[in-house]
Write an enzyme that holds these catalytic residues in place. Sequence first.
Site, PDB file in Angstrom:
ATOM      1  CB  VAL A 132      -7.215   2.456   0.743  1.00  0.00           C
ATOM      2  CG1 VAL A 132      -7.110   2.368  -0.771  1.00  0.00           C
ATOM      3  CG2 VAL A 132      -8.548   1.894   1.214  1.00  0.00           C
ATOM      4  CD  GLU A 146      -0.639  -4.484   2.155  1.00  0.00           C
ATOM      5  OE1 GLU A 146      -0.071  -5.556   2.396  1.00  0.00           O
ATOM      6  OE2 GLU A 146      -0.125  -3.370   2.360  1.00  0.00           O
ATOM      7  CB  SER A 179      -0.934   0.008   1.222  1.00  0.00           C
ATOM      8  OG  SER A 179      -1.674  -1.181   1.311  1.00  0.00           O
ATOM      9  CB  THR A 189      -1.087   6.833  -2.920  1.00  0.00           C
ATOM     10  OG1 THR A 189      -1.817   6.248  -4.002  1.00  0.00           O
ATOM     11  CG2 THR A 189      -1.606   8.237  -2.672  1.00  0.00           C
ATOM     12  CB  ALA A 213      -4.356  10.679  -0.626  1.00  0.00           C
TER      13      ALA A 213
END
Length: 775
Positions: A732, A734, A544, A547, A729
Amino acid sequence: MTTPVGPPPKGRLLVHGEVPPPLGRELDVIGRSLDRRDALEKVTGAAIYSSDMTRPGMLHAKILRCPHPHARIRRIDTSRAATLPGVHAVISCENTEGWHTYWYMIAQPAFPREIAYAGQEVAVVAAETVDLATQAVGLIEVEYDVLPAALTPRDAMKPDAPRVPVLDVERPREGNIQQPVYVRQRGDVERGLAEADVVSESHFTLPTQYHVDIQTRCCIAEWDGARLTVYEASQGVWNVKRELARSLGLEEDQVRVVVQSMGGGFGSKAGAQRFVHYAARLAMLAGRPVRLELTRPEEFQSHPRRYAGEVTMRLGAGRDGTLTALDAEIVLDIGSGSLYAGRYTMTLHQISELYRCPNVRVRIVAVYTNTGPTGPQRGVLDPIATFSTEAAIDDLAGRLGMDPLALRLKNYAPDFQGLDDTTPPLPYTSKHLDVCLATVAEAIGWEDRDRKREAGNGPVRRGVGLAAYCIERGGYAPFSAKADVVARPDGTVEVQAGVVEIGGGQITVLPMIAAEELGLPAERIDIHHGDTDGTHYAPSSHASRVTSEVGPAVLQAASEVRRRLCELVAERLEVSPHDLVAQGGRIHVRGAAERGVTFEAACALMPGPEIRATGSRAPNPDDVIFRLFGAHGVEVEVDTETGEVRVLRIVVSHDIGRPINPKLVESQQYGGAVMGLGYGLYEEAELDRKSGVLLTPDVHQYRVPTSLETPPIEARNVEREDAFYPYSAKPVGEAPLVGVMPAVRNAIRHALGVGIDALPITPARILDALAAQRR
C-alpha cells in the site's frame, strides 16, 4: 472486445521449500489496529537517529560543490585546506583517480573532472569541528572552464546541444537521448484513430518533485583497521553494505551498516548515496570516525528527485465511449543520471493496462540534462502515467458528453492485456478496481456532483472528480529476502530481519506475522532489525515491498518454529503434532483446549539453547501479473476571482487484499494523499535558466502542504482474498499518492469546465485558463 483469460492460478505463499500449512483457526492478530512499536519513542524524542550520535574522536566532514551546471575542472589545489590545523583528510579528483561510488550497484566516478550539474561534489574535508571543516572547504582553490549547459529536455535534444557528461559510467551513450528510444505497441493505432468517432488530444506537463524528508542525510563511518561500521540514515542496510564493500575494495563481511531510526526516505535513501562513500573513505584515511551531515540546501542540490515529463496523449473512441486507440508520446527529463531510466514498464503498465483498448502505442524519449540526478521518489514514474491517463479520460468524457465514471467502467479491463502484440494476456493475482471505483463514487457523492456545482453562487464553484490507478508492485528481483525467527527456552521469541523502519510500520507488521503463526500476542515478539549483523539479506524498505517480500519469509520461519514446538509438545501429550493448535499463548489439542501447555512450557522442552528457523521468499510466478489497484475521489472549491483551490475532502479506496494492521494502512493512505496534494497544488522547483542553480533549495521557498492545507481524508478499502500475499496482505505504501493529483485536476475541471494541464495547479494557472476560456 478481448476474451477474458480466466481466473488466476491457485495462489500460494511465495516461499522456497515447504509452504506453511493453514493455521486451522481464525486469525487473532492479523487485522487488528495496533500502535506502531516506535511511536512513543519518536513522539517523546527518545528515538536515536544518526544525527543524534557521536563517537569517540569523531571528525566532521563538509563538501565543496561546483556552482556551475556544466564545467571542466582545469586546476584544483587542496594544499591550504590540508595544512590547516585540525584538518585530518581531504579527498578530491586529485587523490581518488579511478575511484567509483555505487548507487544501486551502478558505478559513478567519485569526483569526475567534468561537472554535470550545479551542486555536484568537487572535494570533501574531514576536520576536528564543523566550523573548521567549513573553513577548510573555503580554502580549496578550483579553476573551471565553464561550458554551455542544456537545462531542459527540449534544449538537450537540439542537434547542437552540449553533451551532458556521463554519471553512470556503466551505461555509455552517444548524445543526450538514451538509446534506444522506447516504443511498445499492440494493434494498429492509426487504424484505431481513423475508426474513432471522437479523437481527444491532451498535452500535460509534470514537474520534478523533491522528497523533503524530515531528517536530512547523516552518517557516521568508523574504521578500526579491519572493519568498517557505518551508522546511517538509509532505507536499506544491506544495499548500503554491498555498495560500500564494492566501492572500497572490501569483503562484504568487513562492512557493517546500522540504522537505529530514520526520519523519512520516500525512496531517496534506498541505496548508498555518495556522501556515505565519502565519509567511509575519509574515516579510512584519517583513522578516526567521520560524521557527514547534509544541510537542507545540499539535500535539494545533490540527491535524486522525481522525473519531470511532458506527455501528449490521443484517445480515440466510438460514440458509446468504447476506446478504439490510445497513443502516448512521453518526454522524460532524467537529469544528469538516473536509476530507473531504463525501467519504462513503470510508465507503460498504467497507460496500456488500465483500460481495455485493442490499439495502443507508447513512445518514451528519456533525455539527459545538466540538472541534478533523478531516481526513486514515492511512486517513481507512476504519477506521470496516472495523471496523464486519468486526465485524458476525463477530457475524452467531456468531448463525448459522457459521465467520466461511466466511461471508465465502459472500458474496464479485467485482465492484463499485454504490453504489445508479443506478450500474452494473463490474469492478475486479483483485481477489484470496479469495486474501488463504486466505493469512492458512493462516498464522494458522485451522483449528486452536478447539483453541488450548480448550487454554487458567486465566484466560488464546487467540483467533484475521481481517478483510478494501477501500479506495478508485489515484489522484485532478486527475490532473495530472508528472515529468521528464534524461540528460546524462557519463552522469548525474536524476529531477525535486515529491514529498516522508515515510518510505514515495518517493525510492527513483521512481529504481528510471527505472533499469528505462533499463537502469541504481538507484543510478545521482539525484533532485531536495521543492522546487517545478525540478519540475512533483505531488500531496502522501498517500492512497497517489505510486507510482500519479507513477510512471507517471516511467516515461513515462524511456521517452522511452531511445527518444531508442536513436535515437542506432541511427544509430551502423546498425540500427533497435526492435532495441535497454537493459540492464545498456548499449544493445545484441537477441540480440547484444556489438553495443552503454555507457550513458555513448550519452549522449556527444547533440548538446546534455541529453535531457529529461516524463511526465504521465492520469485513471483510468470503465469500471473502482480499489480495494485485503487481509486481516489476529491471534492474541491475554486475561487474564480483569486484562482485559489480549497480541497474539501478526499476519499481513497485501495484494493488491499487484507490489511495486517488497518491503522497503519490508513496512515500510509493519509501520508500518500498529502504528498499527492503537494505534487498537484503546491510544490514547484525553480531553476535559474541562466546559471542552472536551484532557486528553491529549502522549505521556505519550496512549498509543501501543512496541516492547514490538509483536508479530511477517508479510507474505504476493499478487502478480498489474494493468496499470493501473506494473509492476502497486498502492498500500500506508494499507491495512495498517484491517484490524488488527477482526481484533484478532474474535480477542478468539473468545477470550471476547463482542464489545467500543468502541475502544480497554482492560482496563476487557473486564472490564465479562465482568461483563455473567456477569450
